[in-house]
Design a protein around this motif. Sequence first.
Motif, short mmCIF file in Angstrom:
data_model
loop_
_atom_site.label_atom_id
_atom_site.label_comp_id
_atom_site.label_asym_id
_atom_site.label_seq_id
_atom_site.Cartn_x
_atom_site.Cartn_y
_atom_site.Cartn_z
N ALA A 125 0.84 -1.20 0.00
CA ALA A 125 0.00 0.00 0.00
C ALA A 125 0.87 1.25 0.00
O ALA A 125 2.01 1.23 0.48
N THR A 126 0.32 2.31 -0.54
CA THR A 126 0.98 3.60 -0.47
C THR A 126 -0.08 4.69 -0.46
O THR A 126 -1.28 4.40 -0.43
N THR A 127 0.36 5.94 -0.44
CA THR A 127 -0.56 7.07 -0.47
C THR A 127 -0.56 7.69 -1.86
O THR A 127 0.39 7.53 -2.62
N ILE A 128 -1.63 8.40 -2.18
CA ILE A 128 -1.69 9.07 -3.48
C ILE A 128 -0.61 10.14 -3.57
O ILE A 128 0.14 10.21 -4.56
N ASP A 129 -0.50 10.98 -2.55
CA ASP A 129 0.52 12.03 -2.60
C ASP A 129 1.93 11.44 -2.69
O ASP A 129 2.77 11.93 -3.46
N GLY A 130 2.19 10.39 -1.92
CA GLY A 130 3.51 9.77 -1.95
C GLY A 130 3.82 9.15 -3.30
O GLY A 130 4.94 9.29 -3.82
N PHE A 131 2.84 8.46 -3.89
CA PHE A 131 3.05 7.85 -5.19
C PHE A 131 3.35 8.91 -6.25
O PHE A 131 4.30 8.77 -7.03
N LEU A 132 2.55 9.96 -6.29
CA LEU A 132 2.74 10.98 -7.32
C LEU A 132 4.06 11.71 -7.15
O LEU A 132 4.73 12.05 -8.14
N ARG A 133 4.46 11.93 -5.91
CA ARG A 133 5.76 12.57 -5.66
C ARG A 133 6.89 11.65 -6.12
O ARG A 133 7.83 12.09 -6.79
N GLU A 134 6.79 10.37 -5.79
CA GLU A 134 7.83 9.41 -6.16
C GLU A 134 7.96 9.27 -7.67
O GLU A 134 9.06 9.10 -8.20
N HIS A 135 6.84 9.37 -8.38
CA HIS A 135 6.85 9.16 -9.83
C HIS A 135 6.94 10.47 -10.61
O HIS A 135 6.85 10.46 -11.84
N GLY A 136 7.11 11.58 -9.92
CA GLY A 136 7.33 12.86 -10.59
C GLY A 136 6.18 13.33 -11.44
O GLY A 136 6.39 13.98 -12.48
N ALA A 137 4.95 13.03 -11.02
CA ALA A 137 3.77 13.44 -11.80
C ALA A 137 3.60 14.96 -11.72
O ALA A 137 3.60 15.54 -10.62
N ALA A 138 3.41 15.59 -12.86
CA ALA A 138 3.29 17.05 -12.89
C ALA A 138 1.91 17.51 -12.42
O ALA A 138 1.78 18.59 -11.84
N ARG A 139 0.88 16.69 -12.66
CA ARG A 139 -0.47 17.11 -12.30
C ARG A 139 -1.38 15.89 -12.38
O ARG A 139 -1.04 14.87 -12.95
N VAL A 140 -2.59 16.05 -11.80
CA VAL A 140 -3.65 15.06 -11.95
C VAL A 140 -4.94 15.82 -12.26
O VAL A 140 -5.28 16.78 -11.56
N GLN A 156 -7.93 11.07 1.81
CA GLN A 156 -7.10 11.74 2.82
C GLN A 156 -5.63 11.64 2.46
O GLN A 156 -4.84 12.52 2.82
N SER A 157 -5.25 10.58 1.74
CA SER A 157 -3.85 10.42 1.34
C SER A 157 -3.47 11.32 0.18
O SER A 157 -2.31 11.34 -0.24
N ALA A 158 -4.45 12.07 -0.35
CA ALA A 158 -4.23 12.90 -1.53
C ALA A 158 -4.40 14.39 -1.24
O ALA A 158 -4.57 15.18 -2.17
N GLU A 159 -4.30 14.80 0.02
CA GLU A 159 -4.62 16.19 0.36
C GLU A 159 -3.75 17.19 -0.42
O GLU A 159 -4.26 18.19 -0.93
N ARG A 160 -2.46 16.94 -0.52
CA ARG A 160 -1.60 17.87 -1.25
C ARG A 160 -2.03 17.95 -2.71
O ARG A 160 -2.12 19.04 -3.28
N THR A 161 -2.32 16.81 -3.32
CA THR A 161 -2.73 16.77 -4.71
C THR A 161 -4.08 17.46 -4.91
O THR A 161 -4.28 18.22 -5.88
N LEU A 162 -5.01 17.23 -4.00
CA LEU A 162 -6.33 17.85 -4.11
C LEU A 162 -6.22 19.38 -4.00
O LEU A 162 -6.90 20.11 -4.73
N ARG A 163 -5.37 19.86 -3.11
CA ARG A 163 -5.20 21.30 -2.95
C ARG A 163 -4.49 21.92 -4.15
O ARG A 163 -4.84 23.01 -4.61
N ALA A 164 -3.48 21.23 -4.68
CA ALA A 164 -2.66 21.80 -5.74
C ALA A 164 -3.30 21.70 -7.12
O ALA A 164 -3.23 22.64 -7.92
#
Length: 251
Positions: A125-140, A156-164
């Motif tokens: 398992a991982t978090t959405i924010d952690g996965f996207l950071r690890e894989h260098g995703a520019a946006r979702v 809840q694991s995507a708070e940074r992504t949801l805000r950004a």
Amino acid sequence: MRSFIYDSLEFRRQLQESAHVQGEVTFLQSICGPGMAVLDVGANKGVTTVTLAKAVGANGHVWAFEPVPEHFALLKANLSGNEAANVEAFQMALVDAPGEIDFYVHGEGSGIVPAENAERLTVAATTIDGFLREHGAARVDVISLDCEGSELLALQSAERTLRADSPQIFCEVHHSYLNALGQSAVDVVAYLTQLGFEVRPISVEHLDTDVSLDDCSHVYATRPIEHGAASDRREENGGAAPALPDRVRGH
């Protein structure tokens, strides 16, 4: 539905036999467009994943997540059979913390909620924010979730992504599984609302009908264009709104 070819007559016939799956396909087609970046959380055997891959096209990208080995194998086979080269698939769950979690498989479904006669697995398992950071995703641009009880944990694991990024969110609501975890659809909506999202309950079996939160199969959430880094993209498409997309209204 196991193996399928997306553009085939047989696939369309299978969709007609399931108003739920057909409604999901129709809705995802309505909110996704060429070039978008999408997460498909709880991809199962790949119907929604391939739908998303076709909708975003060669210039778009889909990250798909399915932790159950048997389902993941079928997902990979269906991605290959449908030539979905714009998809990366990962055998893992997305929850609120990285590591390993117990997962319960019961028939066609699976999730973190124990079920009678279910097979228990330990999955990565991982978090959405952690996965996207690890894989260098520019946006979702879109997050699609069908995770049978872990809806709130995944969000809840995507708070940074949801805000950004202010992505559109299409989330299946499994009321009984949420209740088993001491949560509810109200908690999902409250979390998204505090981040500035406007949330609408929908029933994919009846997309042209308003439903209550208690009776919904999914929620659809968007963030007004004045919020977040995604505003320029949304403005080009007429802005985000809690109303259903026009292509859905006529369904």
